[in-house]
Design an enzyme around this catalytic site. Structure first.
Site, mmCIF file in Angstrom:
data_model
loop_
_atom_site.group_PDB
_atom_site.id
_atom_site.type_symbol
_atom_site.label_atom_id
_atom_site.label_comp_id
_atom_site.label_asym_id
_atom_site.label_seq_id
_atom_site.Cartn_x
_atom_site.Cartn_y
_atom_site.Cartn_z
ATOM 1 N N GLU A 65 -47.949 37.838 -6.648
ATOM 2 C CA GLU A 65 -48.943 37.087 -5.867
ATOM 3 C C GLU A 65 -48.293 36.281 -4.740
ATOM 4 O OE1 GLU A 65 -52.185 35.499 -8.344
ATOM 5 O OE2 GLU A 65 -51.988 33.670 -7.156
ATOM 6 N N ASP A 66 -47.131 35.717 -4.996
ATOM 7 C CA ASP A 66 -46.574 34.707 -4.078
ATOM 8 C C ASP A 66 -45.240 35.060 -3.424
ATOM 9 O OD1 ASP A 66 -48.745 33.084 -4.653
ATOM 10 O OD2 ASP A 66 -47.721 32.006 -6.249
#
Ligand SMILES: Nc1nc2c(ncn2[C@@H]2O[C@H](COP(=O)(O)OP(=O)(O)O)[C@@H](OP(=O)(O)OP(=O)(O)O)[C@H]2O)c(=O)[nH]1
Ligand SMILES: [Mn+2]
Length: 179
Positions: A65-66
């Protein structure tokens, strides 16, 4: 050293390198890696979880996600099960924020038991972090809204781990939020 300890060290090292330049949103700009390590630690220390793949997925849960990490990369290095759990707890960042938040509520009840465990620990860590200090730029209303939305997600995760759910219930109760 046990082979599982070696595997966990490889995993935490991978996560630390991926999150190297990221910081939390608190005033002290805490290193981001404190969060995935803390999530894995909640699962082992408070949840009694010994499933190594769940603990690995917790350490890796925000890498896709990051950071620039792909699910394929996780699958090649850590195997299909770990990659699948991370996939299940990864938001689609291409979607608008409101839609992402809505999908978490919708998808929670359909996740695997392993993914539900990671989600419960993730929420528990982040809610405790909000009680510890307010992220830069967040109003009291935004903090309260995060509690209300988290309760909607946690509702769909119930029946997974009594210890973690008890801690979450207490945090919601303190905020006057119905679970
Ligand atoms: N409480 C807290 N959260 C922080 C801090 N720094 C970074 N975060 C991260 O911020 C996310 C929650 O903030 P939001 O504004 O709701 O979401 P967004 O970053 O995805 O836009 C969490 O992401 P997440 O782990 O992916 O979980 P989720 O909320 O997306 O499920 C959390 O880990 C901090 O200092 N305190
Ligand atoms: Mn997280």
């Amino acid at each position: 050293m046990s082979s599982e300890s070696v595997v966990l060290l490889e995993t935490v090292n991978f996560a630390a390198e991926k999150h190297r330049y990221q910081r939390r949103k608190d005033a002290e700009q805490t290193p981001y890696i404190n969060h995935p390590i803390g999530v894995a630690r909640i699962l082992s220390h408070e949840g009694g979880i010994t499933d190594i793949e769940v603990l690995q997925a917790a350490l890796l849960h925000d890498t896709v996600e990051d950071t620039d990490t792909s699910i394929g990369e996780l699958q090649a290095i850590f195997g299909q099960t770990v990659a699948r759990i991370v996939q299940e707890v990864t938001d689609d960042k291409a979607l608008p924020k409101q839609e992402r938040k809505r999908q978490q509520v919708e998808h929670a009840p359909h996740a695997s038991q392993q993914a539900k465990l990671v989600k419960l620990a993730d929420k528990l860590y982040n809610l405790r972090d909000l009680n510890r200090c307010t992220p830069t730029g967040w109003s009291a209303e935004r903090v309260q809204e995060y509690f209300v939305w988290s309760a909607q997600v946690v509702r769909g995760l119930r029946g997974t781990n009594p210890a973690l759910e008890r801690h979450l219930e207490e945090l919601f109760k303190q905020r006057g939020v119905e679970l």
